[in-house]
Design an enzyme around this catalytic site. Sequence first.
Site, PDB file in Angstrom:
ATOM      1  N   SER A 123      45.144 -10.348  -3.119  1.00  0.00           N
ATOM      2  CA  SER A 123      46.520 -10.478  -2.729  1.00  0.00           C
ATOM      3  C   SER A 123      46.897 -11.056  -1.689  1.00  0.00           C
ATOM      4  O   SER A 123      46.387 -11.050  -0.561  1.00  0.00           O
ATOM      5  CB  SER A 123      47.408  -8.896  -2.496  1.00  0.00           C
ATOM      6  OG  SER A 123      47.261  -8.174  -3.506  1.00  0.00           O
ATOM      7  N   ASP A 156      58.066 -10.058  -2.436  1.00  0.00           N
ATOM      8  CA  ASP A 156      56.630  -9.585  -1.960  1.00  0.00           C
ATOM      9  C   ASP A 156      55.989 -10.833  -1.276  1.00  0.00           C
ATOM     10  O   ASP A 156      54.758 -10.705  -1.347  1.00  0.00           O
ATOM     11  CB  ASP A 156      55.799  -9.135  -3.264  1.00  0.00           C
ATOM     12  CG  ASP A 156      54.613  -8.371  -2.692  1.00  0.00           C
ATOM     13  OD1 ASP A 156      54.564  -7.710  -1.414  1.00  0.00           O
ATOM     14  OD2 ASP A 156      53.417  -8.321  -3.448  1.00  0.00           O
ATOM     15  N   HIS A 162      53.059  -6.705   0.656  1.00  0.00           N
ATOM     16  CA  HIS A 162      52.362  -5.499   0.505  1.00  0.00           C
ATOM     17  C   HIS A 162      50.958  -5.272   1.208  1.00  0.00           C
ATOM     18  O   HIS A 162      50.654  -4.093   1.569  1.00  0.00           O
ATOM     19  CB  HIS A 162      52.444  -4.873  -0.964  1.00  0.00           C
ATOM     20  CG  HIS A 162      51.172  -5.492  -1.845  1.00  0.00           C
ATOM     21  ND1 HIS A 162      51.621  -6.646  -2.424  1.00  0.00           N
ATOM     22  CD2 HIS A 162      49.818  -5.546  -1.796  1.00  0.00           C
ATOM     23  CE1 HIS A 162      50.309  -7.356  -3.124  1.00  0.00           C
ATOM     24  NE2 HIS A 162      49.549  -6.449  -2.635  1.00  0.00           N
TER      25      HIS A 162
END
Length: 511
Positions: free
Chosen positions: A239, A165, A135
Amino acid sequence: MKNFGISRQALVAAVFGAAAVGTLTLSPKVFSPHADAQPIAIEAPQGAPLSFADLIERVEPAVVSVNVVSEREVGKLADMEQFFEQFRGMPGFDEFLQNREKEEQDNPEPETQEARSLGSGFLISKDGYVVTNNHVVENAKEIEVTLKDGREMEAELVGTDPQTDLAVLRIKEKGVYPYVRFGNSHTMRKGDWVVALGNPFGLGGTATAGILSADGRDIGAGPYTDFLQIDASINRGNSGGPTFDLNGNVIGVNTAIFSPTGGSVGIGFAIPAELADEVTQSIIKDGRVSRGWLGVAIQDLTEDMAEAQGLKDDEGAIIADVTTGSPAEKGGLERGDIILSVNTQKVKDATTTTRLVGKLIANTSNKFEILRGGKKKTISVTVGERPDDLTARVVPASGSKAPAAEDNSTELGDLGVTFKPMDEETRDKLGLKSGEHGLVITDVSRKGVFEEAGLQVGMVILEANNAPATSVDAFQKAIADAKKSGRTKVLVAVRIGQITNYRTLDLTTKG
């Protein structure tokens, strides 16, 4: 960083002052009434470092900031539907919408807008391979990584795996780069120290420490990942960054946070290292991840379901549906089969079954131990490759149109339900094979057995305790057989739209 809300934080400073009044003094004895009293003191627990500085100093050169330029469509009315809802009914608003719709029809080419985002990543090889989240780099036009020494390096996307992911980048400029290695999260225990590094809110080179709060977390982010939960502070921009153990091994890839505010509240989630290692190696080798595919819909075998089948425990996964033309159908797996193991590896539930199948190599034969009709058997199935679009189904061939069944409904008052036989037209709408039997629910009594099981008008009962519901008599016989065996639960296969799942009827329910 994925999260559940955004808010501002306020930093509040409290300044305390002291003032002496007169010449009042306090004797130490007021606070120490016993001459031999000692303050509470404990030794630091074993394994608790006085500082994480040495660890961070060693691993930090391998941690990078990921800067992404992407392009997204803007100006679509559909994207602003929720926003527009608050203006419904205002004078002139409908005319405004009509004009906007006409503009979009006259200009079908979508407008795009450049977007910039920040994330984190870490090097896993000396030749510049970088792990991050999918993402973070989704729809990227340009990717740049910033090293600890401030160098900004252009990177290319090697491949992604949206299911977990994860993504792999490679720094374009050749060189020898510092890197870290994956460890094994299974060696970690709840309460062990962890250290997270990353680029929160664009503040590159940030380190936070905490403990492993839990493992095996399901946060609804796909069937392949049981997340680690950590309380080391991670925020937007973390992230794709690594979480380390005290030996400097990566034990997780930071991916998501739970937060009502948008900032860290001490609940962060990381992809376990062993899964991340497996996925990234596959991406580096093939540019993608190829997963095994059976072509079944499965459910957890619940305690009630196990009781209805006369089983002692509820470990396993029950096959709720088999896709026509799938490897499962060709291999002989059937609806109602309970999968107990895959290649001798026991399964606990639907999630572990999905992951075991996902790890299988496409076009290889594998052994599935199942329970069918109370008897164990082993079936060999050659798994296929997981299709990109799992919603694409082979529609069963319909037989010739049979005349609609007469409205010969039957009420079963003790169960609180009224049935009628399923006709060919209903069978076609539900995507079932020609000739398959079922009972359509036409009425459900309040507080009856069927209502308590969550069954509603329009749903179709296909089976009861593995016996096809060919008629109301066949269904009643399955109920009678369960009672005769001393069971109070009956397992039924229910068709809802084009999806089949299993429910249990509790025969002790009083309407």
